[in-house]
Design an enzyme around this catalytic site. Structure first.
Site, mmCIF file in Angstrom:
data_model
loop_
_atom_site.group_PDB
_atom_site.id
_atom_site.type_symbol
_atom_site.label_atom_id
_atom_site.label_comp_id
_atom_site.label_asym_id
_atom_site.label_seq_id
_atom_site.Cartn_x
_atom_site.Cartn_y
_atom_site.Cartn_z
ATOM 1 N N LYS A 68 0.941 -1.349 0.126
ATOM 2 C CA LYS A 68 0.193 -0.073 0.069
ATOM 3 C C LYS A 68 0.886 1.319 -0.085
ATOM 4 O O LYS A 68 0.435 2.347 -0.507
ATOM 5 C CB LYS A 68 -0.911 0.176 1.275
ATOM 6 C CG LYS A 68 -2.145 -1.225 0.958
ATOM 7 C CD LYS A 68 -2.984 -0.862 2.164
ATOM 8 C CE LYS A 68 -4.003 -2.037 2.110
ATOM 9 N NZ LYS A 68 -5.343 -1.781 2.854
ATOM 10 N N SER A 169 4.377 7.898 21.843
ATOM 11 C CA SER A 169 4.964 8.874 21.030
ATOM 12 C C SER A 169 4.518 8.627 19.705
ATOM 13 O O SER A 169 4.770 9.461 18.925
ATOM 14 C CB SER A 169 6.709 8.435 21.328
ATOM 15 O OG SER A 169 7.005 7.285 20.826
#
Ligand code: ATR
Length: 283
Positions: A68, A169
């Site tokens: 993708k 994060s």
């Protein structure tokens, strides 16, 4: 005239796309030939296969794991990207950019990418009667699956979005990146936290992690509740859905999303809308 389509991936033998698209063809009366296309796992091979397919008269291609992002890069350099593909950083649907072809651009330089995964999910939830407008939504996961659904959810008019991830994060980085890529996303307040920290009551909670593949379970707080819970994986015995069903939520796996994204690809290629509910029953 028969129109030719492929789904390209590696591995690809398990893909259900040919079966799903043949039902779309039967529903719409469009004559199609839809094949599974294996490809070696490198960008040069992917590009060569896709170019040959379109040069040979192919109408459209679906792209699955692991290509993708490669397909996205391929379209950046060529015929362009839809807004959803740009923001997702990934392409699941390829077609030719007819406007470029009209201007005499060669086929290999007019390959256009779209991403129907997120809208497929939104359409599935809508068909289930899950209210997205003004919903408080929590998404768990910050990989490719989460990235692809954030813009379609915001476009559907949700009120609040919280992104939780094992590695917080990564969730923060994803929000910064997407906010820079899309004005609509920049205007939405998106909270981030670790998966364990995700607490309170949400309308919709979505599992967009790949944890289901490992058989492990997410560390969910006892203070976390949702009216609706959705796992983007599909299959039986998904622990995430069992957890929320036991707490009284309505739940769904991602099979309807698979059909939903396929239906949108088919519509882009052929101009024929699909009655997805009929197909879901048939499958
Ligand atoms: P993809 O891009 O294909 O979605 P990915 O980038 O590997 O795949 O992302 C997978 C997601 O599932 C991530 O949010 C990942 O969490 P981390 O960012 O902390 O790695 C999450 N995930 C995968 N396995 C997990 C596990 N065992 N427990 C919790 N989260 C997991």
């Amino acid at each position: 005239m028969i129109q030719h389509f492929i789904v390209i991936g590696n591995p690809i033998a398990h893909s259900k796309s040919p079966e799903i698209h043949s039902l779309f063809a039967a529903q719409t009366g469009v004559e199609i030939n839809y094949q599974r296309q294996y490809c070696p796992d490198d960008a040069a091979s992917f590009t060569a296969v896709i170019e040959a397919f379109f040069k040979g008269g192919g109408v459209g291609a679906n792209v699955t794991v692991p290509f993708k992002q490669v397909a996205y890069e391929c379209c950046v350099a060529r015929g362009g990207l839809s807004e959803h593909a740009k923001v997702a950083g990934a392409v699941n649907t390829l077609l030719l950019n007819k406007a470029l072809l009209k201007n005499g651009i060669p086929i290999a330089e007019a390959i256009y990418g779209d991403n129907t995964d997120g809208q497929g999910l939104v359409n599935h939830m809508t068909s289930l009667g899950w209210p997205l407008k003004d919903a408080r939504v929590a998404i768990i996961g910050a990989g490719g699956a989460a990235r692809g659904v954030i813009l379609p959810f915001i476009e559907a008019g949700i009120a609040e979005l919280t992104l939780a991830n094992r590695t917080v994060s990564k969730a923060k980085d994803l929000v910064s990146e997407l906010s820079a890529a899309s004005e609509i996303i920049a205007q939405q307040q998106i909270k981030t936290c670790t998966t364990e920290e995700l607490e309170g009551e949400f309308d919709i909670i979505i599992n967009a992690t790949s944890i289901g593949l490992s058989g492990a379970t997410l560390p969910l707080s006892d203070q976390l509740d949702g009216h609706y819970a959705y796992d983007m994986m599909y299959g039986r015995n998904l622990p995430f859905l069992q957890h929320f069903a036991a707490r009284g939520a309505q739940v769904s796996d991602g099979y309807g999303m698979l059909i939903g994204q396929a239906a949108l690809s088919f519509e882009r290629w052929t101009g024929h809308a699909i009655d997805v509910a009929v197909i879901t029953d048939a499958l």
